[in-house]
Design an enzyme around this catalytic site. Sequence first.
Site, PDB file in Angstrom:
ATOM      1  N   HIS A 121     -20.649  34.347  -4.659  1.00 36.20           N
ATOM      2  CA  HIS A 121     -21.990  33.775  -4.565  1.00 36.20           C
ATOM      3  C   HIS A 121     -22.003  32.396  -3.895  1.00 36.20           C
ATOM      4  CE1 HIS A 121     -24.114  37.039  -6.500  1.00 36.20           C
ATOM      5  NE2 HIS A 121     -23.068  37.157  -7.313  1.00 36.20           N
ATOM      6  N   ASN A 147     -21.941  34.968 -28.122  1.00 35.34           N
ATOM      7  CA  ASN A 147     -21.288  33.756 -27.634  1.00 35.34           C
ATOM      8  C   ASN A 147     -21.032  33.969 -26.149  1.00 35.34           C
ATOM      9  OD1 ASN A 147     -19.812  31.530 -26.991  1.00 35.34           O
ATOM     10  ND2 ASN A 147     -18.039  32.020 -28.264  1.00 35.34           N
ATOM     11  N   SER A 181     -24.144  38.185 -15.131  1.00 33.85           N
ATOM     12  CA  SER A 181     -24.570  39.333 -15.936  1.00 33.85           C
ATOM     13  C   SER A 181     -25.048  38.874 -17.303  1.00 33.85           C
ATOM     14  CB  SER A 181     -23.417  40.324 -16.104  1.00 33.85           C
ATOM     15  OG  SER A 181     -22.925  40.730 -14.844  1.00 33.85           O
TER      16      SER A 181
END
Length: 434
Positions: free
Chosen positions: A218, A286, A85
């Site tokens: 994944h 960050n 994301s």
Amino acid sequence: MSPQLEHILDEVRKYHQEGQDARAFVPGVTEIWPSGAVLDEEDRVALVEAALGMSIAAGKLSRRFERDFARRLQRRKAHMTNSGSSANLLAVSALTSHLLEDRRARPGDEVITVAAGFPTTVNPILQNGLVPVFVDIDLPTYNTTPERVAAAIGPRTRAIIMAHTLGNPFQVAEIAQLAEDHDLLLIEDNCDAVGSTYDGRLTGTFGDMTTVSFYPAHHITTGEGGCVLTSNLALARVIESLRDWGRDCWCEPGESDTCHKRFGYQMGTLPAGYDHKYIFSHVGYNLKSTDIQAALGLSQLAKVDEFCAARRRNWQRLRAALDGLPWLVLPEATPRSDPSWFGFVLTVDPAAPFGRAALVDFLENRKIGTRRLFAGNLTRHPAYLDRPHRIAGDLTNSDLVTEHTFWVGVYPGLTDEMIDYVAASITEFVQEHR
């Protein structure tokens, strides 16, 4: 390696071997997950060795993984992130950088994407003050087409971002050419498609930027994690700055003067000689990962070909077993592609004597895990009802998958026996309704 460390890692291997679950698969009792990580002895050793080295932040292992993964995906630069994301957030945010000059996307500019997808492909568009333009998909590939994308291009279109659905490539060569012809940037969301090819070329090598997720579902995992890749060095510089607080400095962790003029800059309205390590040229974040994640990623990367082969093998076995069943739209690879499949997608014909919910309930009761085709039509979700967007054409098929589509797993942790049980269960349910 010191004798002490070697001894500890040998003990870790023994621990792993002794802890393996050798229970046999029991149909209807053993869970068949739609996705999951496949972790072995070397993965456990890699994690422990990194932890013993106290590699708690991004460092040399992260840089090594970035180099190896970039080489694997045939890109010049890779930047690890804390999630897939975040990778999409960085790629879309890069569109707004002042360093892109005339190609820079500004608030109100448009980015084309598909309606039937996952929110994290779309959310960064809105988060950057841009406007998503939604296009429909085709069945049975579950991808959009160059024709739909071309029809969606308007005077304020600046970019295209879309995913290869469940590992099945969209017509990425044609859409990349369309982007070039209209001076648009293309972001390939390759999160579900590591190892897939189109025209014999790896997906993730066509776009200006590529994103990947290393979430456990994944193709390879770092636990949480992701990556942004590009061969455009200017974009790579923007992505790194955005990921690392927005700073202008490009020193690696632990370095202080890579450019040899740390105190020789004058930028913005700062005083001349202001410390370059604390000059910020982007409104950044960050979003870095850690060396412990990278250690697992390096171990997983060594097995990526094996994992991709297993996904293809499981998908083909399931596809052959279900071929010819009535009332089910079976998936097909996009022409000229070789997908490294993320899942096996099924659509129940609206005219069938049963609905998707009944079939899903039957499978779940047999411990066969299912998932929806992500969000279905995103424009129907409460999060997006009052958000700026434009719809190009109709979303007929996006609505269809919202009502009638789901998928089951083909990930490498599934055995032939499990795949056959899934196929037999689907077949039994359909035949009961003939």
